[in-house]
Scaffold this motif. Structure first.
Motif, PDB file in Angstrom:
ATOM      1  N   SER A  61      -9.175   1.133   1.251  1.00 42.29           N
ATOM      2  CA  SER A  61      -8.678   2.040   0.217  1.00 42.29           C
ATOM      3  C   SER A  61      -7.234   2.399   0.552  1.00 42.29           C
ATOM      4  N   THR A  62      -6.307   1.926  -0.282  1.00 41.85           N
ATOM      5  CA  THR A  62      -4.903   2.245  -0.005  1.00 41.85           C
ATOM      6  C   THR A  62      -4.665   3.759  -0.138  1.00 41.85           C
ATOM      7  N   GLY A  63      -5.445   4.415  -1.032  1.00 39.28           N
ATOM      8  CA  GLY A  63      -5.322   5.869  -1.158  1.00 39.28           C
ATOM      9  C   GLY A  63      -5.659   6.551   0.169  1.00 39.28           C
ATOM     10  N   LEU A 123      -2.975   5.819   2.767  1.00 40.42           N
ATOM     11  CA  LEU A 123      -1.752   6.607   2.527  1.00 40.42           C
ATOM     12  C   LEU A 123      -1.970   8.072   2.891  1.00 40.42           C
ATOM     13  N   ARG A 124      -3.153   8.605   2.548  1.00 36.24           N
ATOM     14  CA  ARG A 124      -3.437  10.014   2.912  1.00 36.24           C
ATOM     15  C   ARG A 124      -3.434  10.182   4.430  1.00 36.24           C
ATOM     16  N   ALA A 125      -3.942   9.173   5.142  1.00 36.19           N
ATOM     17  CA  ALA A 125      -3.928   9.244   6.613  1.00 36.19           C
ATOM     18  C   ALA A 125      -2.481   9.230   7.115  1.00 36.19           C
ATOM     19  N   GLY A 150       1.166  12.349  -8.682  1.00 40.46           N
ATOM     20  CA  GLY A 150       0.246  11.477  -9.412  1.00 40.46           C
ATOM     21  C   GLY A 150       0.863  10.134  -9.761  1.00 40.46           C
ATOM     22  N   GLU A 151       2.028   9.830  -9.154  1.00 40.47           N
ATOM     23  CA  GLU A 151       2.674   8.543  -9.446  1.00 40.47           C
ATOM     24  C   GLU A 151       2.291   7.503  -8.385  1.00 40.47           C
ATOM     25  N   LEU A 152       2.739   6.274  -8.611  1.00 38.41           N
ATOM     26  CA  LEU A 152       2.388   5.216  -7.660  1.00 38.41           C
ATOM     27  C   LEU A 152       3.455   5.070  -6.577  1.00 38.41           C
ATOM     28  N   ASP A 161     -10.203  -1.238  -2.702  1.00 39.80           N
ATOM     29  CA  ASP A 161     -10.485  -0.072  -3.553  1.00 39.80           C
ATOM     30  C   ASP A 161      -9.157   0.635  -3.836  1.00 39.80           C
ATOM     31  N   GLY A 162      -8.711   0.552  -5.091  1.00 40.64           N
ATOM     32  CA  GLY A 162      -7.435   1.203  -5.435  1.00 40.64           C
ATOM     33  C   GLY A 162      -6.239   0.319  -5.134  1.00 40.64           C
ATOM     34  N   TYR A 163      -6.461  -0.935  -4.890  1.00 46.09           N
ATOM     35  CA  TYR A 163      -5.416  -1.933  -4.647  1.00 46.09           C
ATOM     36  C   TYR A 163      -5.967  -3.272  -5.084  1.00 46.09           C
TER      37      TYR A 163
HETATM   38  P1  AMP Z   1      -6.452   6.984  -4.826  1.00 35.20           P
HETATM   39  O1  AMP Z   1      -7.172   7.788  -3.818  1.00 35.20           O
HETATM   40  O2  AMP Z   1      -6.788   5.514  -4.775  1.00 35.20           O
HETATM   41  O3  AMP Z   1      -6.573   7.525  -6.217  1.00 35.20           O
HETATM   42  O4  AMP Z   1      -4.906   7.035  -4.453  1.00 35.20           O
HETATM   43  C1  AMP Z   1      -4.230   8.264  -4.382  1.00 35.20           C
HETATM   44  C2  AMP Z   1      -2.741   8.062  -4.592  1.00 35.20           C
HETATM   45  O5  AMP Z   1      -2.219   7.184  -3.588  1.00 35.20           O
HETATM   46  C3  AMP Z   1      -2.360   7.395  -5.901  1.00 35.20           C
HETATM   47  O6  AMP Z   1      -2.290   8.323  -6.975  1.00 35.20           O
HETATM   48  C4  AMP Z   1      -0.994   6.817  -5.551  1.00 35.20           C
HETATM   49  O7  AMP Z   1       0.004   7.804  -5.496  1.00 35.20           O
HETATM   50  C5  AMP Z   1      -1.224   6.333  -4.137  1.00 35.20           C
HETATM   51  N1  AMP Z   1      -1.754   4.946  -4.121  1.00 35.20           N
HETATM   52  C6  AMP Z   1      -2.985   4.536  -3.692  1.00 35.20           C
HETATM   53  N2  AMP Z   1      -3.107   3.220  -3.813  1.00 35.20           N
HETATM   54  C7  AMP Z   1      -1.952   2.765  -4.337  1.00 35.20           C
HETATM   55  C8  AMP Z   1      -1.482   1.487  -4.732  1.00 35.20           C
HETATM   56  N3  AMP Z   1      -2.238   0.392  -4.601  1.00 35.20           N
HETATM   57  N4  AMP Z   1      -0.212   1.403  -5.237  1.00 35.20           N
HETATM   58  C9  AMP Z   1       0.565   2.483  -5.356  1.00 35.20           C
HETATM   59  N5  AMP Z   1       0.170   3.719  -5.041  1.00 35.20           N
HETATM   60  C10 AMP Z   1      -1.077   3.864  -4.535  1.00 35.20           C
END
Ligand code: AMP
Length: 198
Positions: free
Chosen positions: A30-32, A35-37, A56-58, A84-86
């Motif tokens: 999960s990239t989310g 990134l949170r980590a 809420g942006e990418l 998941d999310g990528y």
């Molecule tokens: P999620 O938990 O997957 O909803 O991800 C939370 C936030 O992390 C997203 O709203 C984006 O800001 C960032 N994020 C997660 N995955 C991606 C991705 N594949 N590309 C760009 N931003 C991402």
């Protein structure tokens, strides 16, 4: 087995991914979460990503592509993984395709969780309420005021991947509004059928 879970925020990708981890013994990428980590650890990537995520942006394709490229080479990914999310943009989709080609690997299937917007907005509001009731802080991007921006980003940048993977013959849709166990059963049935490529 290598698969992508595709769908708008709040569609249940994370929950379903965790169930598949247990059943198939392959990791959820999960990239989310990654990134949170990075944000929590205040790494250079985390410091860059925080404001973008809170709005809420990418996050940039360059950052997430680099994170995933490094992650899929780790030992626990040898038998496969659940993305998941990528990918969330066409650039990311091309990039993961290239990463797999370079390693002589392929995707087995892309599963789209299909959920109405109204249901998503309701789910996110409920998740925020429950988190608050438990005395925990609500994720900034789960704030009902920020969520519409995440949905807009999804339609603008991620929804085109549905056509992209359909054209490659990899896309399968699942009704994400059914109860969680039914969704899991449908996904598992699809996975049994998906030919295991390289
Ligand atoms: P999620 O938990 O997957 O909803 O991800 C939370 C936030 O992390 C997203 O709203 C984006 O800001 C960032 N994020 C997660 N995955 C991606 C991705 N594949 N590309 C760009 N931003 C991402």
């Amino acid at each position: 087995m290598r698969l992508i879970l595709l769908g708008p925020p709040g569609a249940g990708k994370g929950t379903q991914a965790q169930r598949l981890v247990e059943k198939y013994g392959i990791p959820q990428l999960s990239t989310g979460d990654m990134l949170r980590a990075a944000v929590a650890a205040k790494t250079p990537i985390g410091l860059k990503a925080k404001a973008v995520m809170d709005a809420g942006e990418l996050v940039s394709d360059e950052i997430v592509n680099a994170i995933v490229a490094e992650r899929i080479d780790q030992k626990d990914c040898a038998k496969g993984f659940i993305l998941d999310g990528y990918p969330r943009t066409l650039v990311q989709a091309d990039s993961v395709g290239k990463m797999l080609d370079e390693r002589d690997l392929a995707l087995d299937v892309v599963i789209e969780l299909v959920v109405d917007d109204k249901v998503l907005v309701g789910r996110i509001a409920k998740r925020a309420e429950e988190t608050r009731a438990a005395g925990k802080p609500v994720r900034k991007d789960d704030d009902p005021a920020v969520f519409p921006e995440r949905l807009r980003e999804y339609y603008k940048k991620t929804a085109p991947l549905i056509g992209y993977y359909y054209a490659k013959g990899l896309l399968k849709g699942v009704d994400g509004m059914a109860d969680m166990d039914t969704v899991t059963a449908e996904i598992e049935a699809l996975l049994e059928k998906s030919s295991h490529r390289k």
